[in-house]
Design a protein around this motif. Structure first.
Motif, PDB file in Angstrom:
ATOM      1  N   ILE A 168       0.766  -1.129  -0.050  1.00  0.00           N
ATOM      2  CA  ILE A 168      -0.144  -0.182  -0.065  1.00  0.00           C
ATOM      3  C   ILE A 168       1.039   1.295   0.117  1.00  0.00           C
ATOM      4  CG2 ILE A 168      -0.403  -0.147   2.592  1.00  0.00           C
ATOM      5  CD1 ILE A 168      -3.256   0.815   1.979  1.00  0.00           C
ATOM      6  N   GLY A 169       2.251   1.287   0.573  1.00  0.00           N
ATOM      7  CA  GLY A 169       3.189   2.552   0.627  1.00  0.00           C
ATOM      8  C   GLY A 169       3.512   2.777  -0.868  1.00  0.00           C
ATOM      9  N   PHE A 170       3.709   1.945  -1.764  1.00  0.00           N
ATOM     10  CA  PHE A 170       4.114   2.005  -3.143  1.00  0.00           C
ATOM     11  C   PHE A 170       3.363   2.115  -3.851  1.00  0.00           C
ATOM     12  CE2 PHE A 170       8.502   0.252  -1.933  1.00  0.00           C
ATOM     13  CZ  PHE A 170       9.098   1.503  -2.159  1.00  0.00           C
ATOM     14  N   LEU A 171       2.076   1.702  -3.734  1.00  0.00           N
ATOM     15  CA  LEU A 171       1.179   1.391  -4.914  1.00  0.00           C
ATOM     16  C   LEU A 171       0.681   2.682  -5.565  1.00  0.00           C
ATOM     17  CD1 LEU A 171      -0.099  -0.935  -5.992  1.00  0.00           C
ATOM     18  CD2 LEU A 171      -2.300  -0.557  -4.597  1.00  0.00           C
ATOM     19  N   PRO A 172       0.505   3.865  -4.817  1.00  0.00           N
ATOM     20  CA  PRO A 172       0.209   5.125  -5.532  1.00  0.00           C
ATOM     21  C   PRO A 172       1.290   5.477  -6.438  1.00  0.00           C
ATOM     22  CG  PRO A 172      -0.058   5.279  -3.042  1.00  0.00           C
ATOM     23  CD  PRO A 172       0.683   4.149  -3.295  1.00  0.00           C
ATOM     24  N   ASP A 173       2.632   5.363  -6.044  1.00  0.00           N
ATOM     25  CA  ASP A 173       3.812   5.760  -6.917  1.00  0.00           C
ATOM     26  C   ASP A 173       3.763   4.842  -8.035  1.00  0.00           C
ATOM     27  OD1 ASP A 173       4.535   7.586  -5.126  1.00  0.00           O
ATOM     28  OD2 ASP A 173       6.520   6.516  -4.585  1.00  0.00           O
ATOM     29  N   LEU A 174       3.603   3.724  -7.601  1.00  0.00           N
ATOM     30  CA  LEU A 174       3.636   2.684  -9.061  1.00  0.00           C
ATOM     31  C   LEU A 174       2.449   2.820 -10.428  1.00  0.00           C
ATOM     32  CD1 LEU A 174       4.804   0.010 -10.074  1.00  0.00           C
ATOM     33  CD2 LEU A 174       3.312  -1.198  -8.609  1.00  0.00           C
ATOM     34  N   GLN A 175       1.156   3.074  -9.398  1.00  0.00           N
ATOM     35  CA  GLN A 175       0.108   3.462 -10.513  1.00  0.00           C
ATOM     36  C   GLN A 175       0.605   4.838 -11.124  1.00  0.00           C
ATOM     37  OE1 GLN A 175      -2.836   3.244  -7.465  1.00  0.00           O
ATOM     38  NE2 GLN A 175      -3.541   1.397  -8.208  1.00  0.00           N
ATOM     39  N   ARG A 176       1.273   5.768 -10.701  1.00  0.00           N
ATOM     40  CA  ARG A 176       1.411   7.080 -11.329  1.00  0.00           C
ATOM     41  C   ARG A 176       2.357   6.620 -12.382  1.00  0.00           C
ATOM     42  NH1 ARG A 176       3.437  11.492  -7.886  1.00  0.00           N
ATOM     43  NH2 ARG A 176       3.697  12.603  -9.867  1.00  0.00           N
ATOM     44  N   ILE A 177       3.515   5.855 -12.062  1.00  0.00           N
ATOM     45  CA  ILE A 177       4.767   5.525 -13.067  1.00  0.00           C
ATOM     46  C   ILE A 177       4.013   4.845 -14.193  1.00  0.00           C
ATOM     47  CG2 ILE A 177       6.531   4.137 -13.524  1.00  0.00           C
ATOM     48  CD1 ILE A 177       7.530   4.722 -10.722  1.00  0.00           C
ATOM     49  N   LEU A 178       3.037   3.731 -13.932  1.00  0.00           N
ATOM     50  CA  LEU A 178       2.493   3.039 -15.090  1.00  0.00           C
ATOM     51  C   LEU A 178       1.667   3.931 -15.760  1.00  0.00           C
ATOM     52  CD1 LEU A 178       1.721  -0.336 -13.284  1.00  0.00           C
ATOM     53  CD2 LEU A 178       3.554   0.154 -14.426  1.00  0.00           C
ATOM     54  N   SER A 179       1.005   4.852 -15.302  1.00  0.00           N
ATOM     55  CA  SER A 179       0.136   5.690 -16.355  1.00  0.00           C
ATOM     56  C   SER A 179       1.256   6.467 -17.317  1.00  0.00           C
ATOM     57  CB  SER A 179      -0.515   6.962 -15.330  1.00  0.00           C
ATOM     58  OG  SER A 179       0.486   7.941 -14.680  1.00  0.00           O
ATOM     59  N   TYR A 180       2.239   6.627 -17.306  1.00  0.00           N
ATOM     60  CA  TYR A 180       3.331   7.181 -18.066  1.00  0.00           C
ATOM     61  C   TYR A 180       3.482   6.466 -19.303  1.00  0.00           C
ATOM     62  CZ  TYR A 180       3.601  11.160 -14.949  1.00  0.00           C
ATOM     63  OH  TYR A 180       3.442  12.327 -14.134  1.00  0.00           O
ATOM     64  N   LEU A 181       3.277   5.012 -19.021  1.00  0.00           N
ATOM     65  CA  LEU A 181       3.750   4.111 -20.162  1.00  0.00           C
ATOM     66  C   LEU A 181       2.599   4.115 -20.992  1.00  0.00           C
ATOM     67  CD1 LEU A 181       4.962   1.187 -17.545  1.00  0.00           C
ATOM     68  CD2 LEU A 181       6.363   3.274 -18.492  1.00  0.00           C
ATOM     69  N   PRO A 182       3.285   3.676 -22.161  1.00  0.00           N
ATOM     70  CA  PRO A 182       2.188   3.519 -23.521  1.00  0.00           C
ATOM     71  C   PRO A 182       1.149   2.401 -23.258  1.00  0.00           C
ATOM     72  CG  PRO A 182       4.295   2.587 -24.019  1.00  0.00           C
ATOM     73  CD  PRO A 182       4.471   3.197 -22.823  1.00  0.00           C
ATOM     74  N   LYS A 183       0.053   2.652 -23.441  1.00  0.00           N
ATOM     75  CA  LYS A 183      -1.219   1.669 -23.127  1.00  0.00           C
ATOM     76  C   LYS A 183      -1.018   0.371 -24.282  1.00  0.00           C
ATOM     77  CE  LYS A 183      -3.250   4.118 -20.241  1.00  0.00           C
ATOM     78  NZ  LYS A 183      -1.865   4.771 -19.901  1.00  0.00           N
ATOM     79  N   GLY A 184      -1.344  -0.818 -23.917  1.00  0.00           N
ATOM     80  CA  GLY A 184      -1.434  -1.906 -24.985  1.00  0.00           C
ATOM     81  C   GLY A 184       0.028  -2.520 -24.972  1.00  0.00           C
ATOM     82  N   ASN A 185       0.158  -3.507 -25.887  1.00  0.00           N
ATOM     83  CA  ASN A 185       1.535  -4.123 -26.008  1.00  0.00           C
ATOM     84  C   ASN A 185       2.552  -3.779 -25.279  1.00  0.00           C
ATOM     85  OD1 ASN A 185       0.502  -5.682 -28.032  1.00  0.00           O
ATOM     86  ND2 ASN A 185       1.323  -4.501 -29.658  1.00  0.00           N
ATOM     87  N   ARG A 186       2.439  -4.439 -23.939  1.00  0.00           N
ATOM     88  CA  ARG A 186       3.515  -4.254 -23.061  1.00  0.00           C
ATOM     89  C   ARG A 186       3.713  -5.523 -22.285  1.00  0.00           C
ATOM     90  NH1 ARG A 186       1.691  -0.494 -18.678  1.00  0.00           N
ATOM     91  NH2 ARG A 186       1.303  -2.428 -17.407  1.00  0.00           N
ATOM     92  N   GLN A 187       5.037  -6.039 -22.243  1.00  0.00           N
ATOM     93  CA  GLN A 187       5.160  -7.384 -21.398  1.00  0.00           C
ATOM     94  C   GLN A 187       5.704  -7.067 -20.106  1.00  0.00           C
ATOM     95  OE1 GLN A 187       8.489  -9.631 -23.128  1.00  0.00           O
ATOM     96  NE2 GLN A 187       7.788 -11.450 -21.993  1.00  0.00           N
TER      97      GLN A 187
END
Ligand code: AMP
Length: 484
Positions: A168-187
């Motif tokens: 829970i302590g990292f999840l918000p950061d992780l979600q923000r980081i993932l929001s900067y990644l392209p959608k789709g086709n990611r491994q």
């Protein structure tokens, strides 16, 4: 399935690097994960550091990235394609060093960013272009916000120690980081010690039809680590440590304590007693933390007194012993701490110093590792200690499970192991861990497990066991190899 790297048809520069590392056969996690990652599928892999996990994801990812490899000096030709997120600075650094070694004969660029040090040198490297970026979440967000790196071409994401990353302590950061990644086709590859239903559920939202690779059974401690529990009042703990070191002829050890304050204090006391000691905790600057580790690795200090900042992930070969000066508040931390010794098949010793008030904590460890623990009383030379108090005779399951008293809990700050900035950290929830002795051996298709070593082999002791078994004194030779 095969255990030989040569059957993977890795590109020549990668295969050459693997050969130079001296790897002969794949570890279990590698044998299972590499072929799957090469096909482009998402993976949920059960593995801890020390199992060969880094190569399990890095080699196939580098192989897949070889199609982009180029010698251009233009930063635009070297966008970030693989992002590896790790929860601690030390782990990020270690993973990066491994990946750099695997990529060294390629033109793929690898770098690492973590907090606690100047951003400028990291910025320069990022702006020059890198294909593989290893990062702790807090510092990565700082770089993203400063527009030092762009993640819109990321194709591969690895969450290392995912149990912590999805905490829970990292999840918000992780979600923000993932929001900067392209959608789709990611491994996406996710490595965790265990997969609790909660982690599976969370992970499910990040992964697409993942292949689950689990070569571990839950909560095992390495069979190569001899575990000892000695009764010791606080005032006697340093003497017990010295005696064990002397009796066993052990030159170097990690000593874990529960608080940063206690860490500094103990290091100073040991230093005053003439032992070459360094302290490593979350209030030290990153430079000091890395220097302390480096000094230990070079043999310039013998004792590294540390908080749980050093418990996770660090792969330092030849740490002959780990002492728990304080019994950890979370049983899971015990498994991580003792995992610093007995690595890569070498024998190791883990000594936990138990004061009477630690009764419940020892019971928690007993439950987690599913082993009956005996608290012994070590005969100190000048002031022989009596047998352990009656209290230690309780069985773990008889004891009430309650949280550590709030005061102690506050004193112990496991979050000092984490890199997320203070304001980003939420509540801390320790993650369950496991450890599988199977990982300690090179992969063999039909390999079987060795029984956990739990035989008495320590210095002269009076045993006072949890099950009230008083066993005769005995002296057995020390177990150490000089390393592997
Ligand atoms: P890791 O779990 O990635 O931290 O790796 C633990 C240690 O095992 C590192 O020192 C690696 O260099 C080493 N290692 C990884 N794969 C192999 C292998 N196949 N054979 C021998 N050593 C390995």
């Amino acid at each position: 399935m095969t255990s030989s790297f040569s059957n993977l048809n890795l590109a020549e520069p990668i295969a050459r690097a693997v050969a130079e590392m001296g790897y002969e056969s794949m570890t279990p996690i590698q044998a299972q994960a590499i072929p799957v990652v090469l096909t482009g599928q998402d993976v949920m892999g059960a593995a801890q550091t020390g199992t060969g996990k880094t190569a399990a994801f890095a080699l196939p990812l580098l192989q897949r990235m070889m199609k982009h490899e180029n010698a251009s000096t233009s930063p635009a030709r070297h966008p970030v394609r693989a992002l590896v997120l790790a929860p601690t600075r030390e782990l990020a650094d270690q993973v990066a060093n491994n990946i750099k070694a695997y990529a060294k004969h390629t033109n793929l660029r690898v770098t690492c960013v973590f907090g606690g040090i100047d951003m400028k040198p990291q910025t320069l490297v990022l702006k020059g272009g890198v294909e593989v970026l290893i990062a702790t979440p807090g510092r990565l967000l700082d770089h993203i916000e400063a527009k030092n790196c762009v993640l819109n071409q990321v194709e591969y994401v690895v969450l290392d120690e995912a149990d912590r990353m999805l905490d829970i302590g990292f999840l918000p950061d992780l979600q923000r980081i993932l929001s900067y990644l392209p959608k789709g086709n990611r491994q996406t590859l996710l490595f965790s010690a265990t997969f609790s239903p909660e982690i599976k559920r969370l992970a499910g939202s990040y992964l697409q039809n993942p292949v689950t690779i689990e070569v571990a059974r839950p909560n095992e401690t390495a069979s190569t680590v001899e575990q000892r529990f000695y009764a010791a009042q606080d005032d006697d703990k340093r003497r017990v440590i010295r005696k064990v070191l002397d009796d066993r002829g052990i030159k170097q050890a990690f000593i874990f304590v529960n608080s940063k304050l206690g860490c500094g204090r103990l290091a100073r006391s040991l230093e005053r007693e003439g032992l070459r000691t360094a302290a490593l905790h979350g209030d030290k600057s990153q430079d000091e933390r890395l220097k302390a580790l480096e000094a230990f690795k070079k043999g310039e200090v013998d004792l590294l007194v540390c908080t749980d900042v050093a418990a996770r992930g660090l792969d330092i070969k030849d740490v002959p012993a780990v002492f728990n000066f304080d019994v950890p508040f979370n049983a899971e931390d015990y498994v991580h701490r003792i995992g610093r010794t007995g690595r890569a098949g070498a024998s190791g010793l883990a000594v936990t110093l138990v004061s009477p008030s630690d009764n419940r904590l020892v019971g928690d460890i007993e439950k987690l590792i599913k082993k009956k623990l005996e608290v012994e009383t070590l005969q100190l030379d000048t002031r022989p200690a009596g047998p352990a108090p009656e209290k230690w005779g309780e069985r773990a399951e008889d004891r009430p499970r309650s949280r550590a008293p709030e005061g102690r809990r506050r004193e112990h700050d496991p979050r000092d192991a984490l890199d997320a900035p203070q304001e980003r950290r939420g509540g801390f929830r320790p993650a369950p861990v496991n450890r599988d002795p199977f990982f300690q051996k090179p992969y063999e298709a039909a390999a079987t497990d060795t029984a956990p070593s739990w035989e008495p082999s320590g210095p002269q002791t009076v045993r006072s066991s949890i099950s009230a078994n008083i066993k005769p004194k005995r002296k057995v030779a020390a177990l150490f190899k000089s390393g592997e």
